[in-house]
Structure formats: C-alpha cells, structure tokens
Design an enzyme around this catalytic site. Sequence first.
Site, PDB file in Angstrom:
ATOM      1  N   ASP A 283      27.687  35.010  71.915  1.00  0.00           N
ATOM      2  CA  ASP A 283      27.829  33.860  71.228  1.00  0.00           C
ATOM      3  C   ASP A 283      26.600  33.010  71.220  1.00  0.00           C
ATOM      4  O   ASP A 283      25.988  32.529  70.301  1.00  0.00           O
ATOM      5  CB  ASP A 283      29.125  33.312  71.394  1.00  0.00           C
ATOM      6  CG  ASP A 283      30.249  34.428  71.114  1.00  0.00           C
ATOM      7  OD1 ASP A 283      30.096  35.365  70.520  1.00  0.00           O
ATOM      8  OD2 ASP A 283      31.236  34.022  71.744  1.00  0.00           O
TER       9      ASP A 283
ATOM     10  N   TYR B  58      41.577  38.301  76.977  1.00  0.00           N
ATOM     11  CA  TYR B  58      40.224  38.320  77.112  1.00  0.00           C
ATOM     12  C   TYR B  58      39.749  38.802  78.564  1.00  0.00           C
ATOM     13  O   TYR B  58      39.011  39.837  79.046  1.00  0.00           O
ATOM     14  CB  TYR B  58      39.529  37.215  76.847  1.00  0.00           C
ATOM     15  CG  TYR B  58      37.907  37.464  76.741  1.00  0.00           C
ATOM     16  CD1 TYR B  58      37.271  38.062  75.445  1.00  0.00           C
ATOM     17  CD2 TYR B  58      36.987  37.147  77.906  1.00  0.00           C
ATOM     18  CE1 TYR B  58      36.097  38.248  75.584  1.00  0.00           C
ATOM     19  CE2 TYR B  58      35.735  37.449  77.790  1.00  0.00           C
ATOM     20  CZ  TYR B  58      35.296  37.646  76.762  1.00  0.00           C
ATOM     21  OH  TYR B  58      33.911  38.066  76.453  1.00  0.00           O
TER      22      TYR B  58
ATOM     23  N   HIS C 180      33.243  43.319  72.273  1.00  0.00           N
ATOM     24  CA  HIS C 180      33.589  43.618  73.629  1.00  0.00           C
ATOM     25  C   HIS C 180      32.541  44.434  74.315  1.00  0.00           C
ATOM     26  O   HIS C 180      33.130  45.513  75.426  1.00  0.00           O
ATOM     27  CB  HIS C 180      35.127  44.143  73.889  1.00  0.00           C
ATOM     28  CG  HIS C 180      36.282  43.068  73.648  1.00  0.00           C
ATOM     29  ND1 HIS C 180      36.600  42.116  74.428  1.00  0.00           N
ATOM     30  CD2 HIS C 180      36.604  42.605  72.300  1.00  0.00           C
ATOM     31  CE1 HIS C 180      37.279  41.170  73.898  1.00  0.00           C
ATOM     32  NE2 HIS C 180      37.336  41.555  72.495  1.00  0.00           N
TER      33      HIS C 180
ATOM     34  N   SER D 224      32.793  27.280  69.591  1.00  0.00           N
ATOM     35  CA  SER D 224      32.430  26.625  70.774  1.00  0.00           C
ATOM     36  C   SER D 224      30.793  26.713  71.142  1.00  0.00           C
ATOM     37  O   SER D 224      30.204  25.889  71.756  1.00  0.00           O
ATOM     38  CB  SER D 224      33.230  27.349  71.973  1.00  0.00           C
ATOM     39  OG  SER D 224      33.057  28.695  72.114  1.00  0.00           O
TER      40      SER D 224
ATOM     41  N   LEU E  97      34.942  32.371  65.140  1.00  0.00           N
ATOM     42  CA  LEU E  97      33.543  32.429  64.704  1.00  0.00           C
ATOM     43  C   LEU E  97      32.654  31.382  65.540  1.00  0.00           C
ATOM     44  O   LEU E  97      31.605  31.223  65.103  1.00  0.00           O
ATOM     45  CB  LEU E  97      33.461  31.896  63.459  1.00  0.00           C
ATOM     46  CG  LEU E  97      34.512  32.517  62.171  1.00  0.00           C
ATOM     47  CD1 LEU E  97      34.538  31.869  60.889  1.00  0.00           C
ATOM     48  CD2 LEU E  97      34.038  33.908  62.133  1.00  0.00           C
TER      49      LEU E  97
HETATM   50  C1  GLA Z   1      33.819  36.366  72.665  1.00  0.00           C
HETATM   51  C2  GLA Z   1      33.038  36.300  73.887  1.00  0.00           C
HETATM   52  C3  GLA Z   1      31.808  36.942  73.746  1.00  0.00           C
HETATM   53  C4  GLA Z   1      32.167  38.579  73.261  1.00  0.00           C
HETATM   54  C5  GLA Z   1      33.384  38.674  72.289  1.00  0.00           C
HETATM   55  C6  GLA Z   1      33.804  40.116  71.980  1.00  0.00           C
HETATM   56  O1  GLA Z   1      33.513  36.001  71.345  1.00  0.00           O
HETATM   57  O2  GLA Z   1      32.462  34.885  73.766  1.00  0.00           O
HETATM   58  O3  GLA Z   1      30.776  37.146  74.786  1.00  0.00           O
HETATM   59  O4  GLA Z   1      32.729  39.061  74.539  1.00  0.00           O
HETATM   60  O5  GLA Z   1      34.402  37.809  72.460  1.00  0.00           O
HETATM   61  O6  GLA Z   1      32.820  40.910  71.478  1.00  0.00           O
END
Ligand code: GLA
Length: 425
Positions: free
Chosen positions: A215, A265, A77, A171, A168
């Site tokens: 990600d 989120y 985060h 997506s 993980l």
């Molecule tokens: C998800 C989001 C990422 C990041 C994480 C938390 O995976 O896609 O961009 O914010 O949560 O670190």
Amino acid sequence: MYAGGEVADRLADCDCRLTSPAPPVMFNQQNLRSMIEPTPPLNALVEQAASLLRTHFRTEPVWTGIAPGRVNLIGEHTDYNQGWVLPIAIDRYTVLAAAPGGVPNEIRVFSASLGEQAALPLRDSGGRHPQAWMRYVEGMVAEYRDLGVICPALDMVIVSSVPVGSGLSSSAALELALAHVIEAATEQTATPEARIGASIRAERAFAGVPCGVMDQTVAERARAGHALLLDCQDNTFSHVPFFSPQVSLLVIHSGITHELASGAYATRRAECEAAAEKMGLSSLRSLATAHLKALEAEATLSKRARHVMTENARVRAMVAALTAGDYCAAGALMSESHESLRDDFAVSCDAVDHLVRLAEEEEGVLGARMTGGGFGGCVIALVRSEWVDTAATAICRRYTEYIGRTTLCFTVNATAGSGEMDAPV
Ligand code: GLA
C-alpha cells in the site's frame, strides 16, 4: 493463460475485441440517475483543506501533502509472502493543508471526514494516542524522529476522498501525505525508500497492522495510467500500462467496514509463515505444487499456501494480459483471484461474495473481485466502458435490496503516487 473452472466458462463466451453494441438502456430515457458517484477533483480537495485550515486554525496554508488511495488489481495477500502485487494508485486522495503551529510543541489536527479535532503533544513520548486516527500522525512523527527529522509544531487539516475502512488504503494515503508535509516543514527530503519505510513502520507499530509493503509503495511510486508491478522480495518494481478507453474500473463498497487490526489479517500472515516453515521454505514465494505434499495433513495451511502460489501466477498472467490489451483475460483472472481468496484464503465474507456475483451477472462486466485485505471493504469490477453506467446501476440496485442500505460506487483511474505527482506522464 491462467483460467480454470467457472472463470474458464465465462472466458469462453467473452468477445475479447470488446466490440459489443452499446447498451440499449439510456439513463435519460428511463429517468434513471447514474449510480456512479462523481470523483471530486483534486484541486477542490486542496481548496477545501485550505479553507478549513483558515476557519479552524485562523492561519494560511504553508505546506500541502497529497497522496492517493489504491486499488489492487491482483496479487492479494502475496506481499508479506515475498511475492508479487499489481496495484494502481487511484484518483481518490488524502490532502493535508498545514501551517506552523499556533500552540508550541503541539500538532493540532482537524479531520474533515470525522469532523473531529485532536492534538499531539510533541514532547510526550508516552503511550499510544487515545484517538486511533491520530496514531498515524503520532507514528509518522516518531518514525521521522528516528530518521533524525524533528517535526515542528503544526496546525493541520485532513481532507480525503478515500473512504475510510473500505480496503482502499486510506491509511497509507494519510501516512504518505504526512511524510511529505513533515519533509516540507523541516526542509529535509527523504528518499522514496525512507519515506515508504517510515510509513510501513508507522502502520505496523502505531496502527497495529502487520502489513506488507504494497500500500505504501504504490501510494508513493505509482505512475499515472499504469499499474505498479512490485516484487515484494526486493522491492524492485516496474510500471505496466493500465489504460484503455474500452474498459472502466468500477469500485463498489460492500458497506462492510473492514478492521484489519482486529486480528484476522495477522492470523492469515501467521498461517502463511507456518505453512512455509512446515515445507522448509523461507517464504511462500518459491512454493511449487510439489511442496504442497508436505502439507497433506494440514488442510487449512495447504489452502492458504495454494492461494499464495496460484495468486502469484495470476499476477504474472495479468501483466501478460494487460500488455496484450486482452481485457477479457484480465477480467477472468480477477474473478479467479476472488474465488481463491474466498475458498482458499478465506478473507472474503458473504456480502462481498454476493456483490461479486451480482457484478459478474451484469452484461459488460469482464470480471470482479474483492480488493485489499478483505473481511469487507470494496469490490472492483472491470467493465466495458459502454456498459459501465448500466452495470453500476443494476449492481447497486440489486445489492441495496440485498443489504438494505444504499451503496457507494465510483469509477477510478490509475493516477500518480505522491512521489511521482509532478513527474511527466
Ligand atoms: C492490506 C495490507 C497489504 C496487503 C493487503 C492484502 O492492504 O496493508 O500490505 O497485505 O492487505 O493484499
């Protein structure tokens, strides 16, 4: 070194030379089966996708797209707060086998994991696809269209060894694999930046998750045997060695499937933005302890901000620990990160906290934490390699007793991102 409280106590007991004797229990002696699920080889996934394309669409594969899932070692985060992250791409993949479409102006897709087939009309620019998983396809096709790349009709099969909803990044793996298929099918090569950008926009606009950049960037840019240190303010990155036969990275699924689009989120993201605004900062990246005074009357915002500040410091400490080969310190930082995500950022849940505690109680475990967005998903544990089977079996047995169903557990290796797969290691 950044380690306080419970973590500092454990660190004090840690033999950082990692020379503890081999575990006394051997599986064959105890008639115990290792709980560690074997990792399906990538070529088996590629073959499976090709074979399913033949049976479902009666066509031979012409293009293949491959992208890995990810585990975030630390820096949770922090990406949408313009901070630092340290993920690895893992040897769990999403593989697409594709061929020119049998139906004009349509992308037909069969998902092996879901056992479902769906179609996307290429001329229909109406609302979102009724099947949520197809919105990734819809989103990538639309984002590439905006880049001037027009995806043709395709028949396609998706096969994946990245468990869905497990934190993980299945997506991002799907998005990047799609990016490579669209580029191959149109013979138009985008830059890694454009590919990553299209994937992030597809995730935000079509899957409805206001995600950061971590990600998709690691799924494309990771290097085998390395973690990716990414500065999310300007997207500059470097590769930090993350390989040692002495330690293994264990992934244990809590069995609680997370749903990032459900709103929590987005709430955290909004809280971080509100905290930065109240302190007169453009983002929480530059937050220092002195700034927190401005949040004295805002207990929740203050905790959220403190997590981001301490987590950014832990990313830097983790890079130092890995560079020095100090895996005890690395493990302690992971556990400390979990405490902060649990207490300050409030993105864990009881089952995940319990799983982390169980892992930390096992001999040979150097540290454990939730990974990814949170609210369920997977826990990662850094474990001395000679103890990994014993620890995994004990953790899974005890967690199964707690949660009332069997749990998925496997080790991961740092692998190459989709844009780096052919690069020399
Ligand atoms: C998800 C989001 C990422 C990041 C994480 C938390 O995976 O896609 O961009 O914010 O949560 O670190």
